[in-house]
Every structure is written in C-alpha cells, then in structure tokens.
Design an enzyme around this catalytic site. Structure first.
Site, PDB file in Angstrom:
ATOM      1  N   ASP A   1      55.213  53.923  92.024  1.00 21.73           N
ATOM      2  CA  ASP A   1      56.589  53.606  92.366  1.00 21.73           C
ATOM      3  C   ASP A   1      57.389  53.515  91.082  1.00 21.73           C
ATOM      4  O   ASP A   1      56.896  53.019  90.072  1.00 21.73           O
ATOM      5  CB  ASP A   1      56.701  52.291  93.140  1.00 21.73           C
ATOM      6  CG  ASP A   1      58.090  52.125  93.731  1.00 21.73           C
ATOM      7  OD1 ASP A   1      58.448  52.933  94.615  1.00 21.73           O
ATOM      8  OD2 ASP A   1      58.821  51.229  93.293  1.00 21.73           O
ATOM      9  N   THR A   2      58.594  54.017  91.127  1.00 18.77           N
ATOM     10  CA  THR A   2      59.506  53.972  89.979  1.00 18.77           C
ATOM     11  C   THR A   2      60.818  53.377  90.440  1.00 18.77           C
ATOM     12  O   THR A   2      61.302  53.705  91.520  1.00 18.77           O
ATOM     13  CB  THR A   2      59.741  55.390  89.419  1.00 18.77           C
ATOM     14  OG1 THR A   2      58.490  55.915  88.957  1.00 18.77           O
ATOM     15  CG2 THR A   2      60.731  55.381  88.270  1.00 18.77           C
TER      16      THR A   2
END
Length: 171
Positions: free
Chosen positions: A101-102
């Site tokens: 996840d970013t």
C-alpha cells in the site's frame, strides 16, 4: 533508506520462498507487476474480488488520528492476510502472498485516493510547489506469518499550473 523494491527483495528471500520461485501478488498495480518481472520473481495475480459488485476485502478508510505509517502498515497487513485467506479458500497452491500500500501525506494528512477527476485536481493543486511524504509498506504472508517493511520518501513537487493539472487529470 532502501527503496520499496529492496524491501520487497529482502522480504521475499527472508520468507524461505518455495523452490518454484513463485508468489501471488495481491495487487492490480501494473507497476508492481513490472517490478517483480524485472527482478525475476514469477507471480500470479491474486484477485481479491471476482466481480466489482462484491464488497471490498479491506476497508482502506483511515482511522481518525491514525498516523500515516500505522495506516499503511495496517492496510498492507490486512491485504496480505486477506490474500492468504482467499488462496486457502480457493484451494490454490500455497505460495507466499505479496501485498503493498502506498499513501501520500501532506502536512501530516493522509490524502487517500481521489474520488473523481475534480478531487484529483484539488489534490495536485495542494501538492504544487510543496514537499510531501510518500509512505509505502510491503508485506508478505506465508504459512501463517506476515512480515512487513516500510519505506518513506520525501518528495518536492514543482509548481504546476491549473492548465497542466487539468491536462494531466484528463489523460
């Protein structure tokens, strides 16, 4: 600090990968698929939802007061765990599940994904000429264990005008 690719490599090799050098990727990101291909990791896309009408497996809503690092760790951990559960439910071969996840953080606030092109334009205008942080967590779930790593990068946006923002968002 090492980049997310280095973290991914360390995770994959640390987890005693199978002799088949095979993992599942719990992400629709073309960029993540490309990175795995570049480093020679065979992977199969693990779609969490067979159809878009099915509810999401991981709620990505930030918890009020949640710190950005805690947020990306929580989401990545949830995606990796949900992926591992999904492949077991489907009776698939038990290879490691890679999730990531970013998130972008401006002035301590998690920006999240834009809801529409107007929202995307607002976000880019806010980032214009500013410094912000990009948090990326990667996680690998395998045989009941999940390992996580975090990379934080500070990015400075150059000034961008409204026309350039609109042009970018219309692509």
């Amino acid at each position: 600090m090492p980049n997310p690719l280095e973290f991914t490599l360390n995770l994959i090799w640390t987890m005693t990968i199978t002799t088949e050098n095979q993992i599942y990727l719990a992400s629709r990101s073309a960029r993540r698929r490309d990175l795995l291909k570049q480093i020679g990791i065979r992977h199969t896309l693990l779609l969490m939802r067979e159809t878009l009408s099915r509810p999401v497996d991981v709620d990505e809503t930030p918890i009020p007061g949640e710190l950005p690092a805690d947020y990306v760790y929580r989401i990545t951990h949830s995606k990796a765990e949900a992926g591992w559960l999904r492949l077991k439910q489907r009776g698939l071969p038990l290879y490691p599940v890679l999730a990531a996840d970013t998130t972008v953080v401006l002035d301590g606030c998690i920006l999240g994904k834009p809801e529409n092109s107007g929202h995307a334009e607002e976000m880019l205008a806010a980032l214009s000429g500013q410094e912000h942080q990009v948090y990326t967590a990667v996680g690998l779930a395998f045989q009941g264990q999940t390992r996580l790593r975090l990379s934080t990068t500070t990015v400075r946006f150059r000034e961008i005008g409204q026309r350039e923002i609109q042009s970018y968002c219309q692509r």
